[in-house]
Design an enzyme around this catalytic site. Structure first.
Site, mmCIF file in Angstrom:
data_model
loop_
_atom_site.group_PDB
_atom_site.id
_atom_site.type_symbol
_atom_site.label_atom_id
_atom_site.label_comp_id
_atom_site.label_asym_id
_atom_site.label_seq_id
_atom_site.Cartn_x
_atom_site.Cartn_y
_atom_site.Cartn_z
ATOM 1 N N LEU A 224 0.864 -1.193 0.000
ATOM 2 C CA LEU A 224 0.000 0.000 0.000
ATOM 3 C C LEU A 224 0.887 1.226 0.000
ATOM 4 C CD1 LEU A 224 -2.483 -0.762 2.950
ATOM 5 C CD2 LEU A 224 -3.070 -0.775 0.519
ATOM 6 N N HIS A 225 0.669 2.128 -0.921
ATOM 7 C CA HIS A 225 1.426 3.380 -0.837
ATOM 8 C C HIS A 225 0.721 4.567 -1.473
ATOM 9 C CE1 HIS A 225 2.423 2.407 -4.986
ATOM 10 N NE2 HIS A 225 2.735 3.664 -5.123
#
Ligand code: UD1
Length: 410
Positions: A224-225
């Site tokens: 996740l970013h």
């Protein structure tokens, strides 16, 4: 022919490596192409950049701009200021930009406007991974894609949706080539070496398709970013809640991007994760999510290939899991890569806890099945180089059917 290839951020490296390799192949068959690798330095940590140069056997950059992190405007502007000087020094015939990051759009803008002489001559601008559209302009990458595509002279497309998108936007079809996917070129060429990685042993994990006979366990892989998912406290919590209890007791391994690591601290979300440690298998607990530092390409490829399921908000991972046959849940409401939904292993899980949980449960039932969309065959880099050579020689290319290179330069 002098060709500048621009890289800047992590997802660029695996897209550029096959083009450099194809240039070397073409030169072995009589072409005379001088590649110049320019690294903007958008990503600069060892784990975000240097490790990929080693794993992908990329040559040391000829030019490193050392830009680093900043706001979008400042980062883009700094790259533009420096890249203009690079073009003046190098005077290339072609500039290749890949993907959709700030480095891509910055160098595209400079190339489209530079003028080497009174006639206004400038390099050809080629965009690799053109035509992808999420139709969501709140994503910085969508803005970068649209601007880059509309400035480019040659547009190299990975999937059929890209042909339609560019056609709807009025891009002349003779500039557009369905060449396949250079990221998948890298995957196919590195897959065997990735099998040598010790990452599963290091983390005491078992391949999901293994016989289950050891004391190791199958696992889910999480990345996740995206700013929309991790910058906002509530949005990030919603995703973490969605993961709770969905993994059927399996460990969730989370190589966390530096942006995400910072946000975990800022939002005080540590309680959702196991302690960071070099032996994460000892630390699983709570939510079952164990953060580790970002991994190099080969270790990550190995971890992805043997995961029971991948949960991600990355673009490239949706494509890689499709080719590896690993079920994928994309924690977004849209994707610019629809082929991964129609032909691949990807589903959109949305960003609400209930939809994410339902998507994970559904995907955990799915069988692993590899699929390779049209021309995702390891030859995209060769096609791109062949088209560049043909263009340079002033020949027409059959853009519907660019065949792998013969490199006949007579
Ligand atoms: C960029 C790309 C995104 C891509 C992602 C992959 C843009 C607009 N976004 O997002 O499309 O999916 O890379 O990684 O270009 N940072 C470090 N070390 C690094 C690099 C970044 O700590 O080596 C930190 C920065 O300090 C900053 C954050 O990560 O806080 C964001 O970095 P940036 O390169 O601006 O964008 P990404 O979020 O990585």
């Amino acid at each position: 022919m002098k060709v500048i290839i621009v890289v800047g951020a992590r997802p660029n490296f695996m897209k550029a490596a096959p083009i450099l390799r194809a240039i070397a192949d073409a030169n072995n068959h009589g072409a005379a192409i001088k590649p110049v690798l320019v690294h903007t330095g958008q990503h600069y940590d060892t784990v975000m950049s240097d490790a990929f140069f080693t794993d992908l056997s990329l040559p040391k950059p000829d030019v490193h701009l050392g830009i680093g992190s900043a706001s979008h405007a400042i980062q883009t502007a700094k790259i533009m200021r420096q890249f203009e000087g690079v073009l003046e020094d190098q005077r290339p015939d072609v500039v290749i930009v890949v993907g959709d990051v700030n480095s891509t759009v910055a160098c595209a803008l400079v190339t489209a406007k530079v003028s080497f002489d009174a006639q206004g001559s400038r390099p050809l601008l080629a965009h690799v991974e053109a035509g992808l559209r999420s139709f969501d302009r709140t994503m910085p990458e969508e803005c970068n894609r649209i601007v880059t595509d509309h400035l480019s002279d040659l547009l190299f497309v990975t999937e059929e949706s890209g042909l339609h998108n560019l056609s709807h936007e009025g891009i002349p079809p003779d500039r557009v080539f369905l060449v396949g996917n250079t990221m998948i070129d890298s995957l196919l060429s590195c897959e065997q070496r990735a099998e040598q990685s010790s990452i599963l042993d290091d983390l005491k994990l078992a391949p999901s398709m293994g016989d289950g006979s050891s004391n190791t366990k199958p696992y889910l892989l999480l990345t996740l970013h995206r700013p929309a998912n991790v910058d906002n406290h509530d949005a990030f919590i919603e995703i973490l809640e969605g993961l709770k209890g969905a993994a059927d007791g399996q460990a969730i391994i989370f190589p966390a991007h530096p942006r995400t690591q910072k946000k975990i601290q800022q939002h005080k979300l540590d309680s959702y994760f196991s302690l960071r440690t070099s032996s994460p298998q000892k630390e699983r607990g709570g939510n079952g999510v164990t953060t580790i530092d970002p991994l190099g390409y080969l270790d990550f490829l190995c971890l992805m290939k043997h995961a029971a399921l991948v949960v991600t908000d990355s673009g490239g991972i949706q494509e890689e899991t499709t080719c590896l046959g690993v079920p994928c849940v994309t924690v977004r409401n849209n994707t610019e890569r629809p082929i991964t939904l129609t032909a691949g292993t990807n589903v959109l899980g949305g960003t609400q806890r209930d939809t994410i949980r339902a998507a994970i449960r559904h995907q955990l039932q799915r069988t692993h099945h590899r699929s390779f969309p049209e021309r995702w065959d390891g030859k995209a880099g060769a096609r791109i180089v062949e088209i560049l050579v043909e263009q340079q020689l002033g020949r027409n290319v059959d853009f519907q059917n660019p065949v792998p290179a013969v490199y006949a330069l007579t």
